[in-house]
Scaffold this motif. Structure first.
Motif, PDB file in Angstrom:
ATOM      1  N   HIS A  11     -23.680  25.546 -12.306  1.00 42.03           N
ATOM      2  CA  HIS A  11     -22.596  24.867 -11.612  1.00 42.03           C
ATOM      3  C   HIS A  11     -22.804  24.925 -10.102  1.00 42.03           C
ATOM      4  O   HIS A  11     -23.582  25.739  -9.594  1.00 42.03           O
ATOM      5  N   GLY A  12     -22.083  24.068  -9.393  1.00 44.43           N
ATOM      6  CA  GLY A  12     -22.030  24.155  -7.938  1.00 44.43           C
ATOM      7  C   GLY A  12     -20.996  25.197  -7.536  1.00 44.43           C
ATOM      8  O   GLY A  12     -20.594  26.047  -8.325  1.00 44.43           O
ATOM      9  N   LEU A  26     -21.324  29.843   5.003  1.00 46.58           N
ATOM     10  CA  LEU A  26     -21.980  28.564   4.796  1.00 46.58           C
ATOM     11  C   LEU A  26     -20.971  27.466   4.485  1.00 46.58           C
ATOM     12  O   LEU A  26     -19.914  27.718   3.908  1.00 46.58           O
ATOM     13  N   LEU A  27     -21.320  26.228   4.853  1.00 45.94           N
ATOM     14  CA  LEU A  27     -20.531  25.064   4.455  1.00 45.94           C
ATOM     15  C   LEU A  27     -20.953  24.664   3.052  1.00 45.94           C
ATOM     16  O   LEU A  27     -22.119  24.333   2.811  1.00 45.94           O
ATOM     17  N   ASP A  28     -20.011  24.681   2.119  1.00 43.91           N
ATOM     18  CA  ASP A  28     -20.352  24.466   0.718  1.00 43.91           C
ATOM     19  C   ASP A  28     -20.066  23.020   0.299  1.00 43.91           C
ATOM     20  O   ASP A  28     -18.942  22.679  -0.073  1.00 43.91           O
ATOM     21  N   PHE A  29     -21.107  22.189   0.336  1.00 43.14           N
ATOM     22  CA  PHE A  29     -21.011  20.817  -0.146  1.00 43.14           C
ATOM     23  C   PHE A  29     -21.375  20.719  -1.624  1.00 43.14           C
ATOM     24  O   PHE A  29     -21.435  19.629  -2.175  1.00 43.14           O
ATOM     25  N   SER A  30     -21.629  21.860  -2.265  1.00 42.30           N
ATOM     26  CA  SER A  30     -21.967  21.849  -3.689  1.00 42.30           C
ATOM     27  C   SER A  30     -20.716  21.832  -4.562  1.00 42.30           C
ATOM     28  O   SER A  30     -20.793  21.556  -5.756  1.00 42.30           O
ATOM     29  N   ALA A  31     -19.562  22.153  -3.975  1.00 48.44           N
ATOM     30  CA  ALA A  31     -18.287  22.129  -4.694  1.00 48.44           C
ATOM     31  C   ALA A  31     -17.502  20.900  -4.257  1.00 48.44           C
ATOM     32  O   ALA A  31     -17.246  20.716  -3.065  1.00 48.44           O
ATOM     33  N   SER A  32     -17.129  20.064  -5.224  1.00 46.91           N
ATOM     34  CA  SER A  32     -16.470  18.794  -4.901  1.00 46.91           C
ATOM     35  C   SER A  32     -14.952  18.964  -4.960  1.00 46.91           C
ATOM     36  O   SER A  32     -14.322  18.772  -6.004  1.00 46.91           O
ATOM     37  N   SER A 303     -30.393  20.417 -12.970  1.00 47.75           N
ATOM     38  CA  SER A 303     -29.752  20.772 -14.238  1.00 47.75           C
ATOM     39  C   SER A 303     -29.127  19.555 -14.914  1.00 47.75           C
ATOM     40  O   SER A 303     -28.821  19.595 -16.114  1.00 47.75           O
ATOM     41  N   PHE A 304     -28.917  18.483 -14.185  1.00 49.70           N
ATOM     42  CA  PHE A 304     -28.437  17.228 -14.767  1.00 49.70           C
ATOM     43  C   PHE A 304     -29.600  16.370 -15.281  1.00 49.70           C
ATOM     44  O   PHE A 304     -29.380  15.255 -15.754  1.00 49.70           O
ATOM     45  N   GLY A 305     -30.828  16.864 -15.120  1.00 50.58           N
ATOM     46  CA  GLY A 305     -31.997  16.063 -15.463  1.00 50.58           C
ATOM     47  C   GLY A 305     -32.417  15.137 -14.339  1.00 50.58           C
ATOM     48  O   GLY A 305     -33.147  14.173 -14.564  1.00 50.58           O
ATOM     49  N   LEU A 306     -31.990  15.456 -13.114  1.00 54.06           N
ATOM     50  CA  LEU A 306     -32.281  14.623 -11.947  1.00 54.06           C
ATOM     51  C   LEU A 306     -32.932  15.499 -10.871  1.00 54.06           C
ATOM     52  O   LEU A 306     -32.309  15.841  -9.863  1.00 54.06           O
TER      53      LEU A 306
END
Length: 332
Positions: A11-12, A26-32, A303-306
């Motif tokens: 997960h993000g 840190l600035l967390d752009f991994s969590a939407s 992890s999404f296949g991308l």
């Protein structure tokens, strides 16, 4: 761990762990999450902490029923949306039943289905359960209400169920929701985490056929919605209309990010929500590491296949500008 046992989903939202490991903020752009959540006052009475929650959550369900025009026996609640995904799969997908989840999408559907003993179907036209993330994670695609209802009717033809995950829909276009249409062939999952930017308060809720809801509520662990989460949810539901301002802000900032990202020669998947899937045209792992060294966390989509893509959240304008400054330094 046994070789055939599923591995956890990546997960993000790793900002807390990274801060603890590095000491850096840190600035967390991994969590939407919503960059402009409604502001309101709420509290949890100390007396409520001294007693068990109402495990049937009468007051909470009555609030949800009033807002969404559903009967209370059509509503389930849980400790975040993922608990409800797990419980739903445990109830519906045992004994090697089949499921379909179009890729790329949220990995918890596949994991929860497999943990329940289900096997993948080759098509949604034959699956016992079809998972549809709307808007989809990580692409940001939003299906129309009519298209979702069509999928539900397709599922009904073979007595299947469409599982519609609308965790992000309040930040996209709630008019496309099927929350008032849930029935025997349609289960709708919702969450407050994304819309109100409160991932630390775990609260999810769902709508479905009363018989299915009763089985979910019996299977879910007792008192899984704690007093803090219940108090916050009761206050937040009175502010759903305030999310209109959030949606407008997200749309404006998303356009800004898409323009800046394309100026760098990168491609953006068209998004209708508060995150953007970016094709980096190269292995995203090193880029994610470079950005982290500059104080920016983004979602590696391997992890999404991308493996050549990242997902970035839409945050405040100042923070989005910092992201673009760091990204420009990494890709040029």
């Amino acid at each position: 761990m046994a070789a055939d046992f599923p591995k956890p989903v990546i997960h993000g939202g790793t900002g807390k762990r990274e801060r603890e490991n590095t000491g850096n903020n840190l600035l967390d752009f991994s969590a939407s999450l919503n960059p402009l959540p409604p502001e309101f006052t709420w509290s949890c009475a100390s007396a409520d902490l001294a007693i068990y929650p109402d495990n049937e959550y009468h007051r909470l369900k009555e609030c949800i029923a009033r807002i969404f025009h559903r009967d209370r026996d059509e509503i389930c609640v849980g400790n975040g949306s993922i608990e409800l995904i797990r419980v739903f799969c445990s109830v519906v997908l045992s004994d090697r039943k089949t499921y379909y989840a179009g890729m790329p999408t949220f990995g918890e559907y596949d994991l929860s289905a497999r943990l329940a003993g289900a096997v993948p179907a080759t098509s949604e036209k034959t699956a016992d359960v079809t998972f549809a993330c709307n808007p989809n994670n990580p692409t940001g695609d939003l299906s129309t209400r009519s298209d979702m209802l069509k999928c539900s009717r397709t599922a009904a033809l073979h007595r299947g169920i469409l599982f519609a995950d609308e965790a992000f829909i309040e930040l996209a276009d709630p008019a496309q929701s099927v929350v008032r249409d849930a029935g025997e062939s349609l289960f709708v999952l919702r969450s407050l985490t994304k819309s109100f930017a409160v991932p630390g308060i775990r609260f999810g809720y769902g709508f479905g056929d009363p018989d299915l809801i009763a089985r979910i509520e019996t299977t879910r662990p007792p008192w899984s919605v704690n007093a803090y989460a219940e108090a916050f949810a009761l206050a937040a539901f009175d502010h759903l209309k305030d999310l209109e301002k959030s949606r407008a802000y997200i749309g404006k900032e998303r356009e800004f990010l898409e323009m800046k990202i394309r100026d760098l020669g990168l491609q953006c998947h068209p998004s209708q929500v508060n995150y953007i899937l970016v094709d980096c045209t190269r292995d995203a792992g090193p880029l994610c590491s470079e950005l982290a060294n500059r104080g920016i966390l983004v979602r590696d989509c391997s992890s999404f296949g991308l493996p050549k893509s990242i997902r970035v959240a839409v945050r405040t304008h100042e923070e989005n500008a910092q992201l673009m400054e760091a990204l420009a330094a990494c890709v040029r």
